[in-house]
Write a protein that holds these residues in place. Structure first.
Motif, PDB file in Angstrom:
ATOM      1  N   VAL A 151      69.515  36.031  44.849  1.00 18.88           N
ATOM      2  CA  VAL A 151      69.677  34.587  44.638  1.00 18.88           C
ATOM      3  C   VAL A 151      68.688  33.808  45.503  1.00 18.88           C
ATOM      4  O   VAL A 151      68.094  32.815  45.050  1.00 18.88           O
ATOM      5  N   TYR A 152      68.479  34.254  46.745  1.00 19.59           N
ATOM      6  CA  TYR A 152      67.546  33.557  47.640  1.00 19.59           C
ATOM      7  C   TYR A 152      66.131  33.584  47.044  1.00 19.59           C
ATOM      8  O   TYR A 152      65.432  32.558  47.033  1.00 19.59           O
ATOM      9  N   GLY A 153      65.707  34.742  46.555  1.00 23.52           N
ATOM     10  CA  GLY A 153      64.379  34.852  45.951  1.00 23.52           C
ATOM     11  C   GLY A 153      64.268  34.050  44.671  1.00 23.52           C
ATOM     12  O   GLY A 153      63.245  33.399  44.413  1.00 23.52           O
ATOM     13  N   LEU A 154      65.320  34.071  43.859  1.00 18.50           N
ATOM     14  CA  LEU A 154      65.302  33.367  42.585  1.00 18.50           C
ATOM     15  C   LEU A 154      65.241  31.853  42.786  1.00 18.50           C
ATOM     16  O   LEU A 154      64.480  31.154  42.095  1.00 18.50           O
ATOM     17  N   THR A 155      66.025  31.338  43.734  1.00 15.23           N
ATOM     18  CA  THR A 155      65.993  29.890  43.988  1.00 15.23           C
ATOM     19  C   THR A 155      64.642  29.458  44.540  1.00 15.23           C
ATOM     20  O   THR A 155      64.140  28.379  44.202  1.00 15.23           O
ATOM     21  N   GLY A 156      64.038  30.283  45.378  1.00 15.59           N
ATOM     22  CA  GLY A 156      62.705  29.963  45.895  1.00 15.59           C
ATOM     23  C   GLY A 156      61.670  29.916  44.788  1.00 15.59           C
ATOM     24  O   GLY A 156      60.821  29.015  44.742  1.00 15.59           O
ATOM     25  N   TRP A 157      61.741  30.883  43.871  1.00 19.81           N
ATOM     26  CA  TRP A 157      60.801  30.932  42.748  1.00 19.81           C
ATOM     27  C   TRP A 157      60.981  29.723  41.837  1.00 19.81           C
ATOM     28  O   TRP A 157      59.993  29.083  41.431  1.00 19.81           O
ATOM     29  N   LEU A 158      62.231  29.378  41.524  1.00 20.49           N
ATOM     30  CA  LEU A 158      62.494  28.224  40.670  1.00 20.49           C
ATOM     31  C   LEU A 158      62.048  26.924  41.333  1.00 20.49           C
ATOM     32  O   LEU A 158      61.513  26.029  40.665  1.00 20.49           O
TER      33      LEU A 158
END
Length: 320
Positions: A242-249
């Protein structure tokens, strides 16, 4: 980084539940259920006193950030857990999976999100808005994710009763607190540390009571240390995903560094306060409440440790 004192207190509460279960047992003359219920109502009454409506109004402007944070908290998080559901078999796996869905459907934290964003020199007003509004949204949304799967595990689920319990224990005290802000907000501000200590004491009491019931019914008897290790590993994987996904978004949406920090820190947090309160409403006196809280408590310790390390590094980098 030092181990958070509250995390240590949680571990001590679980040990006390195991070695000294008498005060929290079903035969105990001490009315822990009543005490914890009243304590929860006071937590949200005080939360209403501390909730800044001015900050909420100012925070409405950055709507893209808010949509991403709340979408991550209440949509992306649960969907990631739902994707695993077709591969779950057996009652034990079902229960553990439900505990992860419960974790994923919870709202974000308030105080720690704001403190960590401030440490990292992120967008603090946005963090205040999202952390505050998340708890309010969670009252309505979290049971919607959980109730359909509860009906598969239990003969019947009183959805109306769940919302009535949340209404009386959370919404009503919150509304009373908001209505009293005019006269008591300064009192809440001056005594914020004492109120925070009260919050944590009630949470520890609920955790103690929940684990006493779980130990009484031998809920953990079928679990081995390997199971706990797997649960912990899955919690770590879920957090970083989730941390990586939110950063990417956030980067894809063109957010600057301050907004990206607020998005990642608020979007990955889960509230232990709401988790312990909601567990009573959703699972009642079920002996599995302790197991339902296990991934959340691991996640709570993890999010404090990892985010505080990241926040410290980001804070130092931005001051160079």
């Amino acid at each position: 980084m030092k181990l958070d004192k509250f995390v240590i207190a949680i571990i001590v509460s679980i040990l006390l539940a195991y070695f000294f279960p008498q005060p929290g047992s079903s035969q105990s003359p001490i009315p822990l259920d009543t005490i914890s219920s009243l304590g929860v109502s006071l937590i949200f009454l005080f939360y209403g006193l501390k909730l800044s409506t001015a900050e909420l109004v100012r925070g409405l402007r950055n709507w893209k950030l808010h949509v991403l944070v709340q979408g991550t908290t209440f949509v992306i998080f649960p969907i990631l857990v739902l994707l695993v559901y077709p591969f779950i078999h057996g009652e034990k796996q079902q229960t553990i999976w439900l505990s992860f869905l419960f974790l994923a459907a919870l709202p974000s934290t308030v105080s720690s999100s704001v403190v960590m964003v401030s440490m990292a020199r992120g967008n603090v007003p946005a963090a205040i808005f999202n952390a505050s509004i998340s708890g309010i949204i969670g009252i309505a949304v979290t049971p919607l994710w959980i109730a359909p799967f509860l009906s598969q595990q239990q003969a019947s689920v009183d959805t109306a009763g769940i919302y009535l319990s949340l209404l009386l224990d959370i919404v009503l005290p919150l509304a009373i607190g908001l209505s009293l802000r005019r006269w008591l907000s300064e009192f809440a501000r001056r005594n914020s540390k004492k109120l925070s200590l009260f919050d944590k004491t009630i949470i520890l009491l609920i955790i103690y009571k929940s684990f006493v019931h779980s130990f009484e019914e031998q809920v953990f008897s079928s679990m081995e240390w390997l199971d706990i290790g797997v649960i912990s590993a899955l919690v770590v994987a879920l957090f970083y995903l989730v941390y990586g996904l939110t950063g990417w978004l956030a980067r894809r949406m063109g957010f600057d560094t301050a907004d990206r920090i607020a998005t990642q820190f608020c979007g990955t947090k889960k509230s232990l306060v709401h988790g312990t309160v909601f567990s009573n409403a959703l699972f009642g006196q079920s002996s599995a409440v302790g197991l339902m809280l296990l991934p959340l408590m691991v996640f709570h310790a993890l999010q404090i440790l990892i985010i505080s390390i990241i926040a410290t590094k980001l804070g130092q980098r931005t001051t160079d």
